[in-house]
Scaffold this motif. Sequence first.
Motif, PDB file in Angstrom:
ATOM      1  N   ASP A   1       0.858  -1.180   0.000  1.00  0.00           N
ATOM      2  CA  ASP A   1       0.000   0.000   0.000  1.00  0.00           C
ATOM      3  C   ASP A   1       0.900   1.238   0.000  1.00  0.00           C
ATOM      4  O   ASP A   1       1.741   1.406   0.887  1.00  0.00           O
ATOM      5  CB  ASP A   1      -0.913   0.000   1.229  1.00  0.00           C
ATOM      6  N   SER A   2       0.716   2.111  -0.967  1.00  0.00           N
ATOM      7  CA  SER A   2       1.644   3.236  -1.147  1.00  0.00           C
ATOM      8  C   SER A   2       1.658   4.179   0.047  1.00  0.00           C
ATOM      9  O   SER A   2       2.722   4.655   0.463  1.00  0.00           O
ATOM     10  CB  SER A   2       1.296   4.003  -2.423  1.00  0.00           C
ATOM     11  N   ALA A   3       0.495   4.468   0.633  1.00  0.00           N
ATOM     12  CA  ALA A   3       0.453   5.380   1.781  1.00  0.00           C
ATOM     13  C   ALA A   3       1.131   4.757   2.990  1.00  0.00           C
ATOM     14  O   ALA A   3       1.870   5.424   3.729  1.00  0.00           O
ATOM     15  CB  ALA A   3      -0.989   5.748   2.102  1.00  0.00           C
TER      16      ALA A   3
ATOM     17  N   TRP B   1       7.820  -5.832  -6.176  1.00  0.00           N
ATOM     18  CA  TRP B   1       9.179  -5.312  -6.401  1.00  0.00           C
ATOM     19  C   TRP B   1       9.891  -6.243  -7.380  1.00  0.00           C
ATOM     20  O   TRP B   1      10.736  -7.059  -6.987  1.00  0.00           O
ATOM     21  CB  TRP B   1       9.935  -5.253  -5.077  1.00  0.00           C
TER      22      TRP B   1
ATOM     23  N   TYR C   1      13.947   3.184  -2.002  1.00  0.00           N
ATOM     24  CA  TYR C   1      12.749   2.396  -2.273  1.00  0.00           C
ATOM     25  C   TYR C   1      12.551   2.343  -3.793  1.00  0.00           C
ATOM     26  O   TYR C   1      12.708   3.345  -4.470  1.00  0.00           O
ATOM     27  CB  TYR C   1      11.523   3.022  -1.609  1.00  0.00           C
TER      28      TYR C   1
ATOM     29  N   MET D   1      -3.507   3.564   8.182  1.00  0.00           N
ATOM     30  CA  MET D   1      -2.681   3.539   6.991  1.00  0.00           C
ATOM     31  C   MET D   1      -3.136   2.503   5.976  1.00  0.00           C
ATOM     32  O   MET D   1      -2.707   2.521   4.829  1.00  0.00           O
ATOM     33  CB  MET D   1      -1.222   3.249   7.378  1.00  0.00           C
TER      34      MET D   1
ATOM     35  N   PRO E   1      13.664   7.429   5.650  1.00  0.00           N
ATOM     36  CA  PRO E   1      13.940   8.374   4.564  1.00  0.00           C
ATOM     37  C   PRO E   1      15.275   8.162   3.873  1.00  0.00           C
ATOM     38  O   PRO E   1      15.436   8.549   2.720  1.00  0.00           O
ATOM     39  CB  PRO E   1      13.892   9.739   5.277  1.00  0.00           C
TER      40      PRO E   1
ATOM     41  N   ILE F   1       3.473   2.456   3.004  1.00  0.00           N
ATOM     42  CA  ILE F   1       4.915   2.382   2.773  1.00  0.00           C
ATOM     43  C   ILE F   1       5.582   3.705   3.120  1.00  0.00           C
ATOM     44  O   ILE F   1       6.625   3.741   3.782  1.00  0.00           O
ATOM     45  CB  ILE F   1       5.208   1.989   1.311  1.00  0.00           C
ATOM     46  N   ARG F   2       4.984   4.805   2.709  1.00  0.00           N
ATOM     47  CA  ARG F   2       5.569   6.115   3.010  1.00  0.00           C
ATOM     48  C   ARG F   2       5.670   6.358   4.507  1.00  0.00           C
ATOM     49  O   ARG F   2       6.577   7.045   4.980  1.00  0.00           O
ATOM     50  CB  ARG F   2       4.736   7.219   2.352  1.00  0.00           C
ATOM     51  N   ALA F   3       4.730   5.800   5.260  1.00  0.00           N
ATOM     52  CA  ALA F   3       4.721   6.018   6.701  1.00  0.00           C
ATOM     53  C   ALA F   3       5.771   5.198   7.433  1.00  0.00           C
ATOM     54  O   ALA F   3       6.239   5.599   8.500  1.00  0.00           O
ATOM     55  CB  ALA F   3       3.336   5.706   7.273  1.00  0.00           C
TER      56      ALA F   3
ATOM     57  N   TRP G   1       8.662   3.628   5.829  1.00  0.00           N
ATOM     58  CA  TRP G   1       9.962   3.489   5.174  1.00  0.00           C
ATOM     59  C   TRP G   1      10.924   4.575   5.647  1.00  0.00           C
ATOM     60  O   TRP G   1      10.608   5.751   5.599  1.00  0.00           O
ATOM     61  CB  TRP G   1       9.798   3.565   3.663  1.00  0.00           C
TER      62      TRP G   1
END
Length: 221
Positions: free
Chosen positions: A42-44, A79, A56, A208, A52, A46-48, A50
């Motif tokens: 889920d893209s949202a 991936w 990715y 999320m 920085p 993953i951003r939370a 992963w």
Amino acid sequence: RARTHFRLCAHGSTATMDHADSDATGDRDWDSGRLLRLVLTDSAAIRAVWPPLVAYPPDEVLELGAGTGAMAIALAAQWRSARYLATDLPCRVSAMAAAFAESGCPMLRATPLIWGGAPPPQSDGGGAGASLVLLADLLYFRGSSLFEPDTLEPLAETVRLALAARCSFALCCFRVRDRRREAHFRALCEARGLAISEPLSEARLATMLPPGSATDVEATG
């Protein structure tokens, strides 16, 4: 190097694997594996989760205790360029490898790994190690019999060795069953110099994920 704990649990059907030479722990797709798979596809979400400073998508993935291989197959499809090494007890590898062959993903590889030792190289060329290490519902497993030593210290050592090879991180998802045992595993990792981020709360992780993807969230604080 940071590890992130997930404490979100879902209930639902399980995928079973018919494999005579095994115990019950690796023969099904456990809740924590399904939840970790949801987060990482889920893209949202993953951003939370992963870090920085970590690239990715990951180029190399190591999964400990991969069981049926269901999470490996799903993430390898997500991936496609990542080399994905799924490990488990020797008795599980042949069934997992067969499932990988059926998936048609050439980047998937199954290999045996006994916790306490270093993971094998990610590729035949002797890669530098995984950029992402995954653990799903491994903390409760005490061993195949009462006569074996407990698994937490060997597991922590394997995580340390896996993360020592390069700038990488690990995600650990587990159902809260024994707070003392889970705290002990964290202490074992910290004693090995691993930096551990604070666990994400169930409520935070639930926000999320897509609505309805987690059918039940265990209230564990």
